[in-house]
Design an enzyme around this catalytic site. Structure first.
Site, PDB file in Angstrom:
ATOM      1  N   LYS A   1      44.310   4.059 -55.860  1.00 27.99           N
ATOM      2  CA  LYS A   1      44.029   2.727 -55.310  1.00 27.99           C
ATOM      3  C   LYS A   1      45.218   1.778 -55.495  1.00 27.99           C
ATOM      4  CE  LYS A   1      39.854   3.503 -53.755  1.00 27.99           C
ATOM      5  NZ  LYS A   1      39.543   3.410 -52.315  1.00 27.99           N
TER       6      LYS A   1
ATOM      7  N   TYR B   1      41.724   7.880 -59.897  1.00 31.27           N
ATOM      8  CA  TYR B   1      41.243   6.914 -58.898  1.00 31.27           C
ATOM      9  C   TYR B   1      42.113   5.651 -58.906  1.00 31.27           C
ATOM     10  CZ  TYR B   1      37.709   3.979 -56.521  1.00 31.27           C
ATOM     11  OH  TYR B   1      37.043   3.143 -55.660  1.00 31.27           O
TER      12      TYR B   1
HETATM   13  N1  CAA Z   1      34.941   2.573 -72.404  1.00 30.49           N
HETATM   14  C1  CAA Z   1      35.378   2.856 -73.653  1.00 30.49           C
HETATM   15  N2  CAA Z   1      35.244   4.050 -74.236  1.00 30.49           N
HETATM   16  C2  CAA Z   1      34.597   4.989 -73.551  1.00 30.49           C
HETATM   17  C3  CAA Z   1      34.108   4.780 -72.246  1.00 30.49           C
HETATM   18  C4  CAA Z   1      34.289   3.502 -71.687  1.00 30.49           C
HETATM   19  N3  CAA Z   1      33.847   3.198 -70.462  1.00 30.49           N
HETATM   20  N4  CAA Z   1      33.541   5.920 -71.795  1.00 30.49           N
HETATM   21  C5  CAA Z   1      33.678   6.830 -72.787  1.00 30.49           C
HETATM   22  N5  CAA Z   1      34.309   6.262 -73.836  1.00 30.49           N
HETATM   23  C6  CAA Z   1      34.683   6.888 -75.102  1.00 30.49           C
HETATM   24  C7  CAA Z   1      33.549   7.692 -75.691  1.00 30.49           C
HETATM   25  O1  CAA Z   1      32.741   6.857 -76.485  1.00 30.49           O
HETATM   26  C8  CAA Z   1      34.289   8.733 -76.487  1.00 30.49           C
HETATM   27  O2  CAA Z   1      34.747   8.151 -77.675  1.00 30.49           O
HETATM   28  P1  CAA Z   1      35.025   9.031 -78.990  1.00 30.49           P
HETATM   29  O3  CAA Z   1      36.061  10.035 -78.622  1.00 30.49           O
HETATM   30  O4  CAA Z   1      35.459   8.033 -79.982  1.00 30.49           O
HETATM   31  O5  CAA Z   1      33.692   9.664 -79.292  1.00 30.49           O
HETATM   32  C9  CAA Z   1      35.519   9.036 -75.642  1.00 30.49           C
HETATM   33  O6  CAA Z   1      35.682   7.857 -74.825  1.00 30.49           O
HETATM   34  C10 CAA Z   1      35.347  10.244 -74.755  1.00 30.49           C
HETATM   35  O7  CAA Z   1      34.086  10.123 -74.117  1.00 30.49           O
HETATM   36  P2  CAA Z   1      33.547  11.180 -73.130  1.00 30.49           P
HETATM   37  O8  CAA Z   1      33.745  12.559 -73.685  1.00 30.49           O
HETATM   38  O9  CAA Z   1      32.157  10.784 -72.712  1.00 30.49           O
HETATM   39  O10 CAA Z   1      34.545  10.981 -71.936  1.00 30.49           O
HETATM   40  P3  CAA Z   1      34.525  11.665 -70.565  1.00 30.49           P
HETATM   41  O11 CAA Z   1      35.822  12.326 -70.316  1.00 30.49           O
HETATM   42  O12 CAA Z   1      33.306  12.501 -70.372  1.00 30.49           O
HETATM   43  O13 CAA Z   1      34.441  10.401 -69.601  1.00 30.49           O
HETATM   44  C11 CAA Z   1      33.333   8.813 -68.287  1.00 30.49           C
HETATM   45  C12 CAA Z   1      33.321   9.542 -69.607  1.00 30.49           C
HETATM   46  C13 CAA Z   1      33.152   9.805 -67.132  1.00 30.49           C
HETATM   47  C14 CAA Z   1      34.624   8.094 -68.058  1.00 30.49           C
HETATM   48  C15 CAA Z   1      32.177   7.851 -68.323  1.00 30.49           C
HETATM   49  O14 CAA Z   1      32.394   6.916 -69.348  1.00 30.49           O
HETATM   50  C16 CAA Z   1      32.060   7.094 -67.023  1.00 30.49           C
HETATM   51  O15 CAA Z   1      31.524   7.603 -66.043  1.00 30.49           O
HETATM   52  N6  CAA Z   1      32.533   5.859 -66.999  1.00 30.49           N
HETATM   53  C17 CAA Z   1      32.489   5.033 -65.825  1.00 30.49           C
HETATM   54  C18 CAA Z   1      33.733   5.216 -65.001  1.00 30.49           C
HETATM   55  C19 CAA Z   1      33.776   4.113 -63.994  1.00 30.49           C
HETATM   56  O16 CAA Z   1      34.021   2.962 -64.319  1.00 30.49           O
HETATM   57  N7  CAA Z   1      33.551   4.450 -62.723  1.00 30.49           N
HETATM   58  C20 CAA Z   1      33.544   3.459 -61.709  1.00 30.49           C
HETATM   59  C21 CAA Z   1      32.866   4.040 -60.525  1.00 30.49           C
HETATM   60  S1  CAA Z   1      32.698   2.810 -59.263  1.00 30.49           S
HETATM   61  C22 CAA Z   1      34.176   2.781 -58.543  1.00 30.49           C
HETATM   62  O17 CAA Z   1      35.094   3.449 -58.902  1.00 30.49           O
HETATM   63  C23 CAA Z   1      34.282   1.875 -57.350  1.00 30.49           C
HETATM   64  C24 CAA Z   1      35.308   0.850 -57.555  1.00 30.49           C
HETATM   65  O18 CAA Z   1      36.327   0.880 -56.859  1.00 30.49           O
HETATM   66  C25 CAA Z   1      35.072  -0.246 -58.490  1.00 30.49           C
END
Ligand code: CAA
Length: 258
Positions: free
Chosen positions: A172, A168
């Site tokens: 962007k 994403y």
């Molecule tokens: N920050 C830091 N660490 C994170 C994290 C975060 N946000 N999310 C996950 N992690 C870490 C986990 O704790 C995990 O750590 P360990 O390996 O040490 O255990 C590691 O990363 C892997 O975690 P996951 O297996 O859960 O990772 P994943 O591949 O499933 O991804 C995710 C998780 C989908 C990214 C989830 O965190 C998420 O949905 N985050 C939000 C993403 C986001 O910001 N989206 C914005 C949407 S709005 C938008 O995009 C509009 C705009 O223009 C602003």
């Protein structure tokens, strides 16, 4: 607004009367707010929605009840033939296109290690190549009439990055480069090209974020809240009115990224 006194009747002309605007991804969220705001200022709207979306009916109802004009087209902006049909239908119905708001976008959030090539391609195809597709089909019309406003909805994520959004944020950030380069090419031809970088706005896309991630982001926003879709629509209206502004990225993010 222009006021004209005709036969003792005060006619108040809205600023976008006579203008034709295409807004992609107008069925909900930011796109719906933009379509409604432009219609309220007098523009005739062509609102696109994904072929599978039903909720565009609500937006149409609201625009028409307020006295606006809207035509809807089901479009997958990732498919060039769809965007060609969109522009052909717009010209057929309204005779021209003055404003293009490239708003449609998707997310497929995963950490990079889990991100598949398909997740990458889907997001780039819609967010970045989709903007290429729509813009490609309107640009000659705008240049021929020596007037156009192209507004690309980028994101704070294209500037600052975000965990789980390599696809994403690349799309962007790509929109910002696209905006500046196209702005250079069309500046002398009456066509301005600008980007808006919304921060975190109260939409379904943001509602789908994990609560803890969302709360942590809101706590860092200097204005201390999510933005509203209408606050992005206000920025679109500004960029339409701003004839000496081109190639810019306008940050509407509550101060989260400066
Ligand atoms: N920050 C830091 N660490 C994170 C994290 C975060 N946000 N999310 C996950 N992690 C870490 C986990 O704790 C995990 O750590 P360990 O390996 O040490 O255990 C590691 O990363 C892997 O975690 P996951 O297996 O859960 O990772 P994943 O591949 O499933 O991804 C995710 C998780 C989908 C990214 C989830 O965190 C998420 O949905 N985050 C939000 C993403 C986001 O910001 N989206 C914005 C949407 S709005 C938008 O995009 C509009 C705009 O223009 C602003």
């Amino acid at each position: 607004m222009t006021n004209t006194l005709t036969q003792e009747k005060l006619i108040v002309e809205k600023p976008l009367t006579g203008k034709v605007a295409i807004v992609t991804g107008a069925s909900r969220g930011i796109g719906a707010a933009i379509a409604k705001a432009l219609a309220a200022q007098g523009a005739q709207i062509v609102a696109t929605h994904q072929p599978t979306t039903q909720t565009i009916h609500q937006v149409v109802k609201e625009i028409e009840e307020a006295g606006g004009v809207v035509h809807t087209v089901a479009v997958d902006i990732a498919i060039p033939e769809d965007t060609q049909r969109l522009v052909e239908e717009t010209i057929e119905r309204f005779g021209k296109v003055d404003i293009l708001v490239n708003n449609a976008g998707i997310t497929k959030d995963r950490s990079f290690r889990k991100l598949s090539r398909e997740d990458w391609d889907n997001v780039i195809d819609v967010n970045l190549s989709g903007t290429f597709n729509t813009t490609k089909h309107v640009i000659e019309h705008m240049i021929a009439q020596n007037y156009g406003r192209i507004i690309n909805i980028s994101s704070i994520v294209g500037q600052a990055g975000a965990f789980g959004q390599t696809n994403y944020s690349a799309s962007k950030a790509g929109l910002i480069g696209f905006t500046k380069s196209l702005a250079l090419e069309t500046a002398s031809k009456g066509v301005t090209v600008n980007a808006i970088c919304p921060g975190y706005i109260e939409t379904e896309m943001v509602a789908e974020m994990p609560d803890d991630v969302k709360e942590s982001i809101v706590s860092k926003v200097p204005i201390r809240r999510l933005g509203q879709p209408d606050e992005i629509a206000e920025a679109v209206l500004y960029l339409i009115s701003a004839s000496f502004v081109t190639g810019q990225q306008l940050n509407v993010n509550g101060g989260l990224y400066m």
